[in-house]
Design a protein around this motif. Structure first.
Motif, PDB file in Angstrom:
ATOM      1  N   VAL A  97      29.372  39.770  36.294  1.00  0.00           N
ATOM      2  CA  VAL A  97      30.182  40.486  37.269  1.00  0.00           C
ATOM      3  C   VAL A  97      31.462  40.950  36.576  1.00  0.00           C
ATOM      4  N   SER A  98      31.860  42.181  36.817  1.00  0.00           N
ATOM      5  CA  SER A  98      33.080  42.730  36.197  1.00  0.00           C
ATOM      6  C   SER A  98      34.292  42.236  36.978  1.00  0.00           C
ATOM      7  N   ILE A  99      34.605  40.965  36.786  1.00  0.00           N
ATOM      8  CA  ILE A  99      35.655  40.308  37.572  1.00  0.00           C
ATOM      9  C   ILE A  99      37.010  40.964  37.338  1.00  0.00           C
ATOM     10  N   HIS A 100      37.286  41.324  36.084  1.00  0.00           N
ATOM     11  CA  HIS A 100      38.598  41.906  35.788  1.00  0.00           C
ATOM     12  C   HIS A 100      38.791  43.246  36.495  1.00  0.00           C
ATOM     13  N   SER A 101      37.697  43.950  36.762  1.00  0.00           N
ATOM     14  CA  SER A 101      37.805  45.229  37.471  1.00  0.00           C
ATOM     15  C   SER A 101      38.319  45.022  38.893  1.00  0.00           C
ATOM     16  N   ILE A 102      37.893  43.925  39.517  1.00  0.00           N
ATOM     17  CA  ILE A 102      38.305  43.656  40.891  1.00  0.00           C
ATOM     18  C   ILE A 102      39.709  43.066  40.904  1.00  0.00           C
ATOM     19  N   ASP A 103      40.064  42.272  39.858  1.00  0.00           N
ATOM     20  CA  ASP A 103      41.469  41.883  39.647  1.00  0.00           C
ATOM     21  C   ASP A 103      42.359  43.117  39.738  1.00  0.00           C
ATOM     22  N   ARG A 104      42.018  44.060  38.895  1.00  0.00           N
ATOM     23  CA  ARG A 104      42.823  45.275  38.760  1.00  0.00           C
ATOM     24  C   ARG A 104      42.867  46.065  40.062  1.00  0.00           C
ATOM     25  N   PHE A 105      41.716  46.217  40.705  1.00  0.00           N
ATOM     26  CA  PHE A 105      41.653  46.974  41.953  1.00  0.00           C
ATOM     27  C   PHE A 105      42.557  46.354  43.007  1.00  0.00           C
ATOM     28  N   LEU A 106      42.472  45.026  43.163  1.00  0.00           N
ATOM     29  CA  LEU A 106      43.287  44.351  44.175  1.00  0.00           C
ATOM     30  C   LEU A 106      44.769  44.466  43.850  1.00  0.00           C
ATOM     31  N   GLY A 107      45.113  44.308  42.570  1.00  0.00           N
ATOM     32  CA  GLY A 107      46.515  44.403  42.180  1.00  0.00           C
ATOM     33  C   GLY A 107      47.085  45.788  42.410  1.00  0.00           C
ATOM     34  N   ASP A 108      46.311  46.811  42.042  1.00  0.00           N
ATOM     35  CA  ASP A 108      46.784  48.186  42.232  1.00  0.00           C
ATOM     36  C   ASP A 108      46.885  48.538  43.714  1.00  0.00           C
ATOM     37  N   LEU A 109      45.920  48.050  44.502  1.00  0.00           N
ATOM     38  CA  LEU A 109      45.952  48.328  45.936  1.00  0.00           C
ATOM     39  C   LEU A 109      47.165  47.669  46.581  1.00  0.00           C
ATOM     40  N   ALA A 110      47.485  46.442  46.161  1.00  0.00           N
ATOM     41  CA  ALA A 110      48.658  45.749  46.700  1.00  0.00           C
ATOM     42  C   ALA A 110      49.939  46.501  46.361  1.00  0.00           C
ATOM     43  N   ASN A 111      50.022  47.029  45.133  1.00  0.00           N
ATOM     44  CA  ASN A 111      51.197  47.820  44.752  1.00  0.00           C
ATOM     45  C   ASN A 111      51.301  49.096  45.584  1.00  0.00           C
ATOM     46  N   GLU A 112      50.152  49.715  45.821  1.00  0.00           N
ATOM     47  CA  GLU A 112      50.126  50.950  46.612  1.00  0.00           C
ATOM     48  C   GLU A 112      50.518  50.695  48.066  1.00  0.00           C
ATOM     49  N   LYS A 113      50.006  49.597  48.635  1.00  0.00           N
ATOM     50  CA  LYS A 113      50.255  49.304  50.046  1.00  0.00           C
ATOM     51  C   LYS A 113      51.582  48.587  50.276  1.00  0.00           C
ATOM     52  N   GLY A 114      52.188  48.084  49.210  1.00  0.00           N
ATOM     53  CA  GLY A 114      53.455  47.375  49.364  1.00  0.00           C
ATOM     54  C   GLY A 114      53.316  45.986  49.955  1.00  0.00           C
TER      55      GLY A 114
END
Length: 562
Positions: A97-114
């Protein structure tokens, strides 16, 4: 032809065989196991739990579950070497599973949503953290969640430590890192920049701090004793990367030699290419099997045109050339030795990437502080260096990675919190691990791993990020590839398989229970569980003649996949 058997022995044997009879001799039990990804994570993340939430599309809940252990998801999704994926059981089925990809997705989404994190209720206790690298930031974040007041003091103009000054921007863009650090500050953590701590006890007393966490990292480069005619053309990799970040990149010339074989050497070589070098040649004293760099980092470097000279060491550096000695591996593979064969290579500059160490001179006069081999600070199991002084990250040795440092910071925060309350932190015992062999994968299909789009090689001339992230749809698909090793994910297989309807559904998130008034112990539920969340226990109170070993309590598994 008569259908009545003449020999009833086989029929009789069936009535007394394992799993048959009037008395139940085994019963199913739902259990939790330790997934290999969780076990391999140096930061101690509950990876399987937040992957499960991401599968549902509940990304904020997944991010908050992630943030219980690690405050830097977007950063880790880019710069962690993800040992969790190397341990993932899915690799034996198709691909991890590309775990780091979902790390990144969640982190970027949190930054976007504040999205933000709240601190804990105030305790009135104050903690000083020395160093704003991954260990210091992690410790401060978790201490703030416990409600303690935290002040970080860092010698650099910008926080982040080697994440900011040591990892090139093409791997870790600064905008996302800065937002994740700003979130920690927004929780009430004070970061004092451009402040070097030289007397820890004096700072502790002056600021009325109750405890101190030391996390100064290992930012001093090791050096080699190489005779040189022009020392101005020799630079260590740490200084090179720091100057590039500061906008003061040195002129390296057309051909650059890089001494070393680790990840820093790869970063230095790729950086040299971006600074205009036509050739970047890594000089490594061992063979390929001994290379310390992560295979992916080496592959990326070679794809960008970086060359490597195996079994070689630099003997002398001249004005525009180096003298290299050919090495050979010892027969037992424990090291190498010189052959006496010399070669001259044209080189305009030389970059040394042979490791780093911590500058601990200011600690040598502190009472109670013990320094081990390599000037690492010795700590006990509670991360304590002396009374009220704790330490972690690269300065205590071990695996000197960003993720290990974050794990140190979290562990230290838990011990500091307990110490401030006059207690001793006790980590809960880990569940037993679940290897691939225990899984029953009949319900899973092969599912291709999502690949990231990358900047073409010919366009990698600057420091723009190379790898793109996944879309929400791709991230959810990737999360759904998780096998939920060792832990129930409510697939209903046991419920459907039970011939006695003894499995009772308790509702979403509440899992199941076994109605023992109906259960015969046939193990059908065990056989159908894909993730080994069910075990068969011996029936309590069974006499000695009925008891069997754990290996005999269940039927033999069918072979479902070669």
């Amino acid at each position: 032809m008569s259908l009545v058997p003449k020999d009833l022995t086989p029929v009789y044997k069936e009535t007394i065989g394992k799993g048959a009879g009037a008395r139940r001799w085994q019963r199913p039990a739902y259990v939790d196991h330790l997934p290999p990804c969780n076990h391999a994570c140096p930061a101690g993340e509950n990876i399987q739990a937040w992957l499960g939430l991401a599968q549902e599309g509940n990304y904020e809940a997944a991010w908050r579950k992630y943030m219980e252990e690690n405050p830097l998801p977007g950063t880790h999704g880019r710069a962690c070497y993800h040992p969790c994926e190397s341990a993932c059981n899915r690799q034996f089925l198709d691909a991890p599973v590309s775990i780091h990809s979902i790390d990144r997705f969640l982190g970027d989404l949190a930054n976007e949503k504040g999205w933000t994190m709240a601190p804990g209720p105030p305790t009135g206790r104050r903690v000083l953290v020395v160093g704003a690298g991954p260990a210091g930031l992690s410790c401060a974040y978790h201490l703030r969640r416990f409600g303690h007041a935290v002040e970080i003091r860092d010698a650099n103009p910008e926080p982040g430590g080697m994440m900011h000054y040591g990892i090139p921007a093409y791997r870790l863009p600064r905008a996302g890192l800065d937002k994740e650090i700003a979130r920690i500050e927004a929780m009430g953590v004070t970061i004092v920049r451009n402040t070097r701590v030289s007397d820890v006890l004096a700072e502790k007393a002056a600021g009325q701090f109750d405890a101190v966490f030391l996390a100064i990292g290992a930012q001093v480069a090791n050096h080699l004793d190489i005779p040189a005619m022009d020392g101005g053309k020799i630079i260590d990799a740490v200084t090179l990367l720091e100057r590039v970040e500061q906008g003061r990149a040195p002129s390296l010339g057309r051909v650059v030699g890089i001494v070393g074989g680790g990840n820093t050497a790869m970063d230095a070589a790729r950086t040299a290419k971006r600074l205009g070098a036509q050739e970047a040649v890594i000089i490594f004293r061992f063979d390929k099997a001994q290379m310390e760099a992560h295979p992916y980092e080496a592959m990326e470097a070679f794809a960008e045109g970086v060359k490597i000279k195996w079994l070689s060491t630099v003997k002398q550096f001249g004005e525009d050339e180096i003298v290299v000695e050919e090495m050979r591996m010892l027969p037992d593979g424990s090291g190498c030795e010189g052959t006496g064969k010399l070669q001259t290579l044209k080189t305009d500059s030389l970059v040394l990437a042979v490791g780093q160490h911590s500058d601990v001179e200011f600690l040598k006069k502190m009472p109670g502080i013990r320094l081990g081999r390599g000037n690492v600070v010795e700590v006990d199991d509670a991360m304590r260096a002396s009374d009220g002084i704790f330490a972690g990250g690269d300065m205590i040795g071990g695996a000197r990675t960003m993720t290990a440092a974050v794990g140190h910071g979290k562990k230290a925060a838990r011990h500091i919190d307990a110490w401030l309350r006059g207690e001793v932190y006790q980590k809960a015992p880990a569940h037993p691990p679940v290897p691939y062999e225990l899984l029953n994968l009949t319900v899973f299909l092969d599912a291709e791993r999502r690949q990231h789009a990358q900047l073409p090689i010919e366009k990698r001339t600057g420091f723009d990020e190379i790898v793109s992230g996944l879309s929400a749809r791709e991230a959810r698909y990737e999360a759904m590839r998780c096998l939920s090793c060792g832990n129930c994910f409510e697939c209903d297989n046991c419920y459907a398989a039970c011939p006695e309807q003894a499995i009772v559904k308790l509702g979403k998130g509440r899992f199941y229970r076994v109605d023992l008034d109906l259960c015969t112990g046939c193990a059908a539920c065990f056989e159908q569980c894909p993730c080994h969340a069910i075990v068969m226990d011996a029936e309590p109170g069974a006499d000695a003649s009925q008891k069997r070993s754990a290996a005999d309590r269940v039927p033999a598994r069918f072979t479902v996949r070669s």
